[in-house]
Design a protein around this motif. Sequence first.
Motif, mmCIF file in Angstrom:
data_model
loop_
_atom_site.group_PDB
_atom_site.id
_atom_site.type_symbol
_atom_site.label_atom_id
_atom_site.label_comp_id
_atom_site.label_asym_id
_atom_site.label_seq_id
_atom_site.Cartn_x
_atom_site.Cartn_y
_atom_site.Cartn_z
ATOM 1 N N ASN A 66 87.528 9.965 -24.737
ATOM 2 C CA ASN A 66 87.675 10.664 -25.864
ATOM 3 C C ASN A 66 86.681 10.428 -26.905
ATOM 4 O O ASN A 66 86.675 9.525 -27.459
ATOM 5 C CB ASN A 66 89.106 10.735 -26.232
ATOM 6 N N SER A 67 85.976 11.393 -27.315
ATOM 7 C CA SER A 67 84.788 11.072 -28.307
ATOM 8 C C SER A 67 85.318 10.919 -29.703
ATOM 9 O O SER A 67 85.049 10.371 -30.526
ATOM 10 C CB SER A 67 83.814 12.201 -28.364
ATOM 11 N N SER A 68 86.705 11.498 -29.844
ATOM 12 C CA SER A 68 87.628 11.200 -31.104
ATOM 13 C C SER A 68 87.941 9.763 -31.241
ATOM 14 O O SER A 68 88.450 9.341 -30.183
ATOM 15 C CB SER A 68 88.778 12.171 -31.309
ATOM 16 N N LYS A 69 88.289 9.124 -32.423
ATOM 17 C CA LYS A 69 88.763 7.886 -32.539
ATOM 18 C C LYS A 69 90.504 8.140 -32.809
ATOM 19 O O LYS A 69 91.083 6.952 -32.877
ATOM 20 C CB LYS A 69 88.255 7.088 -33.801
ATOM 21 N N ASP B 256 77.782 10.752 -21.651
ATOM 22 C CA ASP B 256 76.865 11.579 -22.936
ATOM 23 C C ASP B 256 77.643 11.516 -24.187
ATOM 24 O O ASP B 256 77.131 12.003 -24.995
ATOM 25 C CB ASP B 256 76.912 12.914 -22.144
ATOM 26 N N LYS B 257 78.809 10.743 -24.189
ATOM 27 C CA LYS B 257 79.541 10.759 -25.663
ATOM 28 C C LYS B 257 79.824 9.220 -25.557
ATOM 29 O O LYS B 257 79.866 8.348 -24.728
ATOM 30 C CB LYS B 257 80.384 11.709 -25.744
ATOM 31 N N GLU B 258 80.107 8.757 -26.975
ATOM 32 C CA GLU B 258 80.772 7.541 -27.044
ATOM 33 C C GLU B 258 82.025 7.213 -25.952
ATOM 34 O O GLU B 258 82.874 7.848 -25.797
ATOM 35 C CB GLU B 258 81.414 7.322 -28.564
ATOM 36 N N VAL B 259 81.985 5.804 -25.672
ATOM 37 C CA VAL B 259 82.660 5.569 -24.350
ATOM 38 C C VAL B 259 83.116 3.936 -24.678
ATOM 39 O O VAL B 259 82.306 3.178 -25.194
ATOM 40 C CB VAL B 259 81.936 5.866 -23.008
#
Length: 204
Positions: free
Chosen positions: A196-199, A95-98
């Motif tokens: 983790n959606s954070s880079k 449901d988030k960037e992966v």
Amino acid sequence: MEIALYIVDIREELPEEENIAQEIAPFYKEKYYSIKARQTARQELYTGYLLRKYLGVKEEGDLSFGEDGKPYLTNGSCFFNVSHCKDMVALAIADKEVGVDLERIRPYHRGTAQKVFLEEEVVYLESLEKGKRDKEFIKLWTCCEAALKVGGTGFHNSWEEIRKIRSSVVTQTVSLEGSFVTIAANEEFILKICKNSSKELLLR
């Protein structure tokens, strides 16, 4: 964050593959027929198959692409990422960037490690016994690749650019706990998902 993971073993070539090719998105169908290397072509075929089966991707307009070529669902209903490794294709849906990376365990290569990894990571690898070093080398590689793929780059950039990205990532990061999931690991393959959606990730 929930993640669904699908892995297909493509070692056995099936007679139905021509039928599959007619049912997948044109982007993957074209790659299947245009790539001469049979194994690579079949990786694209089964990528298209997984996307059609689990995400309903079958038309040209179902996919959009970022600046670095990372595919997205045009309707934005969820995020996904794909990894190929010889006879395996993996699809992660979230449901988030992966980001996902699947790699076969291979011998440690100092030159590659020095190009890609940070100095402290190379020191860590060099401190290990040879038998353990190969596996840790690929564990670290899959962490790097999965994290970079969250941002849509992967190892497509130049080595110099990769190191800039990695250095920026590390200096901005305080903690890595919970950033990565090891879904599959055995004596042949290692698979890592960056969830983790954070880079801002420290890659170890």
